[in-house]
Design a protein around this motif. Structure first.
Motif, PDB file in Angstrom:
ATOM      1  N   VAL A   7       0.808  -1.193  -0.059  1.00  0.00           N
ATOM      2  CA  VAL A   7      -0.082  -0.027  -0.022  1.00  0.00           C
ATOM      3  C   VAL A   7       0.888   1.181   0.058  1.00  0.00           C
ATOM      4  N   THR A   8       1.009   1.997  -1.122  1.00  0.00           N
ATOM      5  CA  THR A   8       1.841   2.896  -1.132  1.00  0.00           C
ATOM      6  C   THR A   8       1.005   4.400  -1.968  1.00  0.00           C
ATOM      7  N   SER A   9       1.758   5.466  -2.064  1.00  0.00           N
ATOM      8  CA  SER A   9       1.021   6.776  -2.414  1.00  0.00           C
ATOM      9  C   SER A   9       2.049   7.487  -3.029  1.00  0.00           C
ATOM     10  N   GLY A  10       1.696   8.601  -3.622  1.00  0.00           N
ATOM     11  CA  GLY A  10       2.630   9.654  -4.016  1.00  0.00           C
ATOM     12  C   GLY A  10       2.870  10.677  -3.112  1.00  0.00           C
ATOM     13  N   LYS A  11       2.019  10.920  -2.242  1.00  0.00           N
ATOM     14  CA  LYS A  11       2.177  11.938  -1.050  1.00  0.00           C
ATOM     15  C   LYS A  11       1.704  11.479   0.153  1.00  0.00           C
ATOM     16  N   GLY A  12       1.989  12.149   1.249  1.00  0.00           N
ATOM     17  CA  GLY A  12       1.551  11.667   2.551  1.00  0.00           C
ATOM     18  C   GLY A  12       0.048  12.199   2.775  1.00  0.00           C
ATOM     19  N   GLY A  13      -0.338  11.439   3.829  1.00  0.00           N
ATOM     20  CA  GLY A  13      -1.635  11.888   4.293  1.00  0.00           C
ATOM     21  C   GLY A  13      -2.785  11.392   3.627  1.00  0.00           C
ATOM     22  N   VAL A  14      -2.622  10.591   2.910  1.00  0.00           N
ATOM     23  CA  VAL A  14      -3.904   9.887   1.875  1.00  0.00           C
ATOM     24  C   VAL A  14      -4.387   8.884   2.824  1.00  0.00           C
ATOM     25  N   GLY A  15      -3.924   8.306   4.042  1.00  0.00           N
ATOM     26  CA  GLY A  15      -4.620   7.305   4.499  1.00  0.00           C
ATOM     27  C   GLY A  15      -4.062   5.869   4.473  1.00  0.00           C
ATOM     28  N   LYS A  16      -2.999   5.633   4.028  1.00  0.00           N
ATOM     29  CA  LYS A  16      -2.273   4.545   3.939  1.00  0.00           C
ATOM     30  C   LYS A  16      -2.512   3.700   5.107  1.00  0.00           C
ATOM     31  N   SER A  17      -1.998   4.035   6.352  1.00  0.00           N
ATOM     32  CA  SER A  17      -1.935   3.212   7.554  1.00  0.00           C
ATOM     33  C   SER A  17      -3.467   2.786   7.936  1.00  0.00           C
ATOM     34  N   SER A  18      -4.485   3.648   7.844  1.00  0.00           N
ATOM     35  CA  SER A  18      -5.543   3.333   8.189  1.00  0.00           C
ATOM     36  C   SER A  18      -6.092   2.223   7.211  1.00  0.00           C
ATOM     37  N   PHE A  19      -5.827   2.559   5.798  1.00  0.00           N
ATOM     38  CA  PHE A  19      -6.256   1.552   4.942  1.00  0.00           C
ATOM     39  C   PHE A  19      -5.716   0.256   5.229  1.00  0.00           C
ATOM     40  N   SER A  20      -4.540   0.110   5.357  1.00  0.00           N
ATOM     41  CA  SER A  20      -3.762  -1.127   5.645  1.00  0.00           C
ATOM     42  C   SER A  20      -4.481  -1.858   6.639  1.00  0.00           C
ATOM     43  N   CYS A  21      -4.660  -1.253   7.882  1.00  0.00           N
ATOM     44  CA  CYS A  21      -5.294  -1.696   9.044  1.00  0.00           C
ATOM     45  C   CYS A  21      -6.646  -2.380   8.865  1.00  0.00           C
TER      46      CYS A  21
END
Length: 242
Positions: A7-21
């Motif tokens: 799970v990755t993104s171009g910029k921070g703050g998009v909710g990667k950790s919440s999504f992964s959880c």
């Protein structure tokens, strides 16, 4: 066959950790033995999101030989089939692709799914392209995020990533009404990656991850993550968008 989902993104703050959880919870609910490998080095948070309070070792301890992979695994107390390997609380360095590959290979012998929660941007693109069966590129519906995600997608393709899929996260009617992007089709076209799921900006997602609790049974958010989990396991199911 075990799979590595990054799970990755171009910029921070998009909710990667919440999504992964929440993706981890959804896969575990389907009976899939799942481990989340938190590689957002120095910005640890999944222990809180998953209610893991007794963590002793982290990913850096594995890299420096201070513990085995097994010793670094934390079991999520309220979710059978779900485990977590924490990121370190302080940044030391990014792991090499060889280190990530070795750890993922070991985890794939024990788990059906290995979810890698990564840093934003270029930091781990080479490693992700090497180890991942599928890379989920998270984007929010704003032009900066769309542009940055398109750049990262191009880098991942250059590194010969196996499969890229798009998740549009934190979607709200208010954001679309502000004309930051015309519609979700414009987000898909702007990033240039096939859509896998759309996650609405719901209060229960924030509450669940802040408190380390599962989503409410039958809620829109739970059904959304169930649908994404089904798609990742090869089931044909429609998007949940309301």
């Amino acid at each position: 066959m075990s799979k590595v989902i990054s799970v990755t993104s171009g910029k921070g703050g998009v909710g990667k950790s919440s999504f992964s959880c929440l993706l981890g919870r959804a896969l575990a609910a389907k009976g899939k033995a799942t481990v989340i490998l938190e590689l957002d080095c120095g910005l640890r948070g999944l222990d809180i999101m998953l209610g893991v309070s007794d963590s002793v070792y982290d990913f850096n301890d594995i890299l420096h030989g201070r513990c085995s992979i097994k010793d670094a695994v934390n079991y999520v107390p309220d979710c059978k089939n779900l485990s977590l390997i924490n990121a370190p609380s302080q940044f030391e360095r990014f792991p090499t692709k060889e280190e990530v590959s070795a750890i993922c290979s070991a985890l794939k012998t024990k788990y059906d799914f290995v979810i890698i929660d990564t840093t934003a941007g270029y930091g781990l693109t080479d490693a992700l392209a090497t180890v991942s069966d599928t890379i989920l590129l998270l984007v929010t519906p704003d032009p900066i995020c769309v542009r940055d995600a398109a750049i990262v997608a191009a880098v991942l393709r250059k590194n010969k990533a196996a499969e890229l899929r798009l998740i549009i996260n934190k979607v709200s009617k208010e954001a679309l009404k502000k004309d930051m992007v015309p519609d979700l089709d414009a987000v898909i076209d702007g990033v240039g990656v096939q859509l896998l799921g759309v996650v609405k900006d719901q209060q229960d997602i924030w509450y669940s991850t802040a408190k380390g609790l599962p989503l409410s049974t039958g809620s829109l958010s739970e059904r959304t993550f169930q649908a994404i989990a089904k798609r990742l396991t090869g089931e044909h199911t429609p998007l949940v968008v309301q």
